[in-house]
Design an enzyme around this catalytic site. Structure first.
Site, PDB file in Angstrom:
ATOM      1  N   ARG A  28       0.636  -1.144  -0.222  1.00  0.00           N
ATOM      2  CA  ARG A  28       0.707  -0.225  -0.184  1.00  0.00           C
ATOM      3  C   ARG A  28       0.907   1.230   0.076  1.00  0.00           C
ATOM      4  O   ARG A  28       1.924   1.262   0.660  1.00  0.00           O
ATOM      5  CB  ARG A  28      -0.967   0.031   1.164  1.00  0.00           C
ATOM      6  CG  ARG A  28      -1.559  -1.329   1.623  1.00  0.00           C
ATOM      7  CD  ARG A  28      -3.141  -0.804   2.400  1.00  0.00           C
ATOM      8  NE  ARG A  28      -3.973  -2.142   2.930  1.00  0.00           N
ATOM      9  CZ  ARG A  28      -4.555  -2.683   1.705  1.00  0.00           C
ATOM     10  NH1 ARG A  28      -5.171  -1.798   0.250  1.00  0.00           N
ATOM     11  NH2 ARG A  28      -5.201  -3.859   1.039  1.00  0.00           N
ATOM     12  N   ASP A  29       0.750   2.055  -0.892  1.00  0.00           N
ATOM     13  CA  ASP A  29       1.098   3.632  -0.974  1.00  0.00           C
ATOM     14  C   ASP A  29       1.338   4.282   0.768  1.00  0.00           C
ATOM     15  O   ASP A  29       0.401   4.142   1.538  1.00  0.00           O
ATOM     16  CB  ASP A  29       0.339   4.100  -1.994  1.00  0.00           C
ATOM     17  CG  ASP A  29       1.632   5.221  -2.233  1.00  0.00           C
ATOM     18  OD1 ASP A  29       2.282   5.516  -3.234  1.00  0.00           O
ATOM     19  OD2 ASP A  29       1.958   6.382  -1.873  1.00  0.00           O
ATOM     20  N   ILE A  30       1.868   4.424   1.009  1.00  0.00           N
ATOM     21  CA  ILE A  30       2.287   5.400   1.888  1.00  0.00           C
ATOM     22  C   ILE A  30       1.245   6.451   2.393  1.00  0.00           C
ATOM     23  O   ILE A  30       0.905   7.060   3.415  1.00  0.00           O
ATOM     24  CB  ILE A  30       3.301   5.537   2.587  1.00  0.00           C
ATOM     25  CG1 ILE A  30       3.765   6.026   3.876  1.00  0.00           C
ATOM     26  CG2 ILE A  30       4.527   6.976   1.727  1.00  0.00           C
ATOM     27  CD1 ILE A  30       5.361   5.674   4.572  1.00  0.00           C
ATOM     28  N   ASN A  86       4.602   6.801 -13.220  1.00  0.00           N
ATOM     29  CA  ASN A  86       5.613   8.027 -13.990  1.00  0.00           C
ATOM     30  C   ASN A  86       6.939   7.760 -14.514  1.00  0.00           C
ATOM     31  O   ASN A  86       7.252   6.866 -13.679  1.00  0.00           O
ATOM     32  CB  ASN A  86       5.523   8.545 -12.498  1.00  0.00           C
ATOM     33  CG  ASN A  86       3.910   9.256 -11.773  1.00  0.00           C
ATOM     34  OD1 ASN A  86       3.192   9.074 -13.258  1.00  0.00           O
ATOM     35  ND2 ASN A  86       3.693   8.918 -11.235  1.00  0.00           N
ATOM     36  N   GLU A  94       9.341  10.015  -9.002  1.00  0.00           N
ATOM     37  CA  GLU A  94       9.562  10.279  -7.124  1.00  0.00           C
ATOM     38  C   GLU A  94      11.010   9.182  -6.604  1.00  0.00           C
ATOM     39  O   GLU A  94      11.809   9.240  -5.688  1.00  0.00           O
ATOM     40  CB  GLU A  94       8.787  10.762  -6.192  1.00  0.00           C
ATOM     41  CG  GLU A  94       8.195  11.618  -5.958  1.00  0.00           C
ATOM     42  CD  GLU A  94       6.853  12.001  -5.422  1.00  0.00           C
ATOM     43  OE1 GLU A  94       7.163  10.863  -4.712  1.00  0.00           O
ATOM     44  OE2 GLU A  94       6.439  13.103  -5.180  1.00  0.00           O
ATOM     45  N   VAL A  95       9.935   7.953  -6.861  1.00  0.00           N
ATOM     46  CA  VAL A  95      11.137   6.698  -6.597  1.00  0.00           C
ATOM     47  C   VAL A  95      11.481   5.657  -7.601  1.00  0.00           C
ATOM     48  O   VAL A  95      10.793   5.192  -8.327  1.00  0.00           O
ATOM     49  CB  VAL A  95      10.197   5.179  -5.884  1.00  0.00           C
ATOM     50  CG1 VAL A  95      11.123   4.596  -5.375  1.00  0.00           C
ATOM     51  CG2 VAL A  95      10.126   6.719  -4.596  1.00  0.00           C
ATOM     52  N   HIS A  99       7.744   0.774 -10.726  1.00  0.00           N
ATOM     53  CA  HIS A  99       6.263   0.584 -10.438  1.00  0.00           C
ATOM     54  C   HIS A  99       5.461   1.104 -11.087  1.00  0.00           C
ATOM     55  O   HIS A  99       5.305   2.234 -11.289  1.00  0.00           O
ATOM     56  CB  HIS A  99       6.571   1.500  -8.821  1.00  0.00           C
ATOM     57  CG  HIS A  99       6.813   2.832  -8.461  1.00  0.00           C
ATOM     58  ND1 HIS A  99       8.146   2.889  -8.579  1.00  0.00           N
ATOM     59  CD2 HIS A  99       5.876   3.543  -7.955  1.00  0.00           C
ATOM     60  CE1 HIS A  99       7.778   4.762  -8.532  1.00  0.00           C
ATOM     61  NE2 HIS A  99       6.180   5.300  -8.229  1.00  0.00           N
ATOM     62  N   MET A 100       3.905   0.412 -11.190  1.00  0.00           N
ATOM     63  CA  MET A 100       2.442   0.393 -10.959  1.00  0.00           C
ATOM     64  C   MET A 100       1.932   1.170 -10.214  1.00  0.00           C
ATOM     65  O   MET A 100       2.016   0.331  -9.296  1.00  0.00           O
ATOM     66  CB  MET A 100       2.470  -0.232 -11.907  1.00  0.00           C
ATOM     67  CG  MET A 100       0.633  -0.397 -11.978  1.00  0.00           C
ATOM     68  SD  MET A 100       0.177  -1.470 -13.240  1.00  0.00           S
ATOM     69  CE  MET A 100       0.902  -2.073 -15.010  1.00  0.00           C
ATOM     70  N   HIS A 101       0.844   2.216 -10.097  1.00  0.00           N
ATOM     71  CA  HIS A 101      -0.022   2.804  -9.334  1.00  0.00           C
ATOM     72  C   HIS A 101      -1.521   2.056  -9.690  1.00  0.00           C
ATOM     73  O   HIS A 101      -1.535   2.107 -10.459  1.00  0.00           O
ATOM     74  CB  HIS A 101       0.154   4.435  -9.361  1.00  0.00           C
ATOM     75  CG  HIS A 101       1.208   4.894  -9.109  1.00  0.00           C
ATOM     76  ND1 HIS A 101       1.027   5.432  -7.418  1.00  0.00           N
ATOM     77  CD2 HIS A 101       2.095   4.997  -9.363  1.00  0.00           C
ATOM     78  CE1 HIS A 101       2.545   6.055  -7.385  1.00  0.00           C
ATOM     79  NE2 HIS A 101       2.933   6.119  -8.275  1.00  0.00           N
TER      80      HIS A 101
END
Ligand code: AMP
Length: 115
Positions: A28-30, A86, A94-95, A99-101
């Site tokens: 889970r995204d923070i 992104n 940013e990271v 990664h896939m949201h």
């Protein structure tokens, strides 16, 4: 230096992990932007989409099947969701570990635009 997400994958940094296999890890995204906001991350450290090679095509496809499986588990598959990747500065990355949201649980709007 391992990326932040490599540290999560190795367990060095805690995260709310919802799925894990030999190819990818999802947590889970923070700072969730939706009721469901999960990041699906290849275990292999690929910095950006620009670094994806033909060798990674099976892995990248796997991120989609895992996304669909998590969406189903989270109960958002039928209503729908947004998948987002992104790349670099203009993409708002940013990271620097691919990664896939996976975002859903509400209407996500016509497009994500943050100025
Ligand atoms: P991006 O802008 O596509 O690189 O997205 C990076 C995402 O990682 C952001 O949505 C952050 O909220 C998320 N994030 C940063 N640190 C953590 C963490 N320790 N655990 C979970 N998500 C994180």
């Amino acid at each position: 230096m391992p990326s932040l997400f490599s540290k999560i994958i190795s367990g060095e940094i805690p995260a709310d992990i919802v799925y894990r296999d030999d190819q990818c890890t999802a947590f889970r995204d923070i700072q969730p932007q939706a009721p469901v906001h999960v990041l699906i991350v290849p275990n292999k450290e690929i910095p950006t989409v620009n670094d994806v090679t033909a060798e990674d095509e099976q892995l990248v496809g796997h991120l989609f099947t895992v996304a669909a499986r998590i969406a189903s588990r989270e109960g958002i598959a039928a209503d729908g969701y947004r998948l987002l990747v992104n790349c670099n500065r203009h993409g708002g990355q940013e990271v620097f570990h691919l990664h896939m949201h996976l975002m859903g649980g509400r209407f996500m709007g016509p497009m994500v635009v943050r100025k």
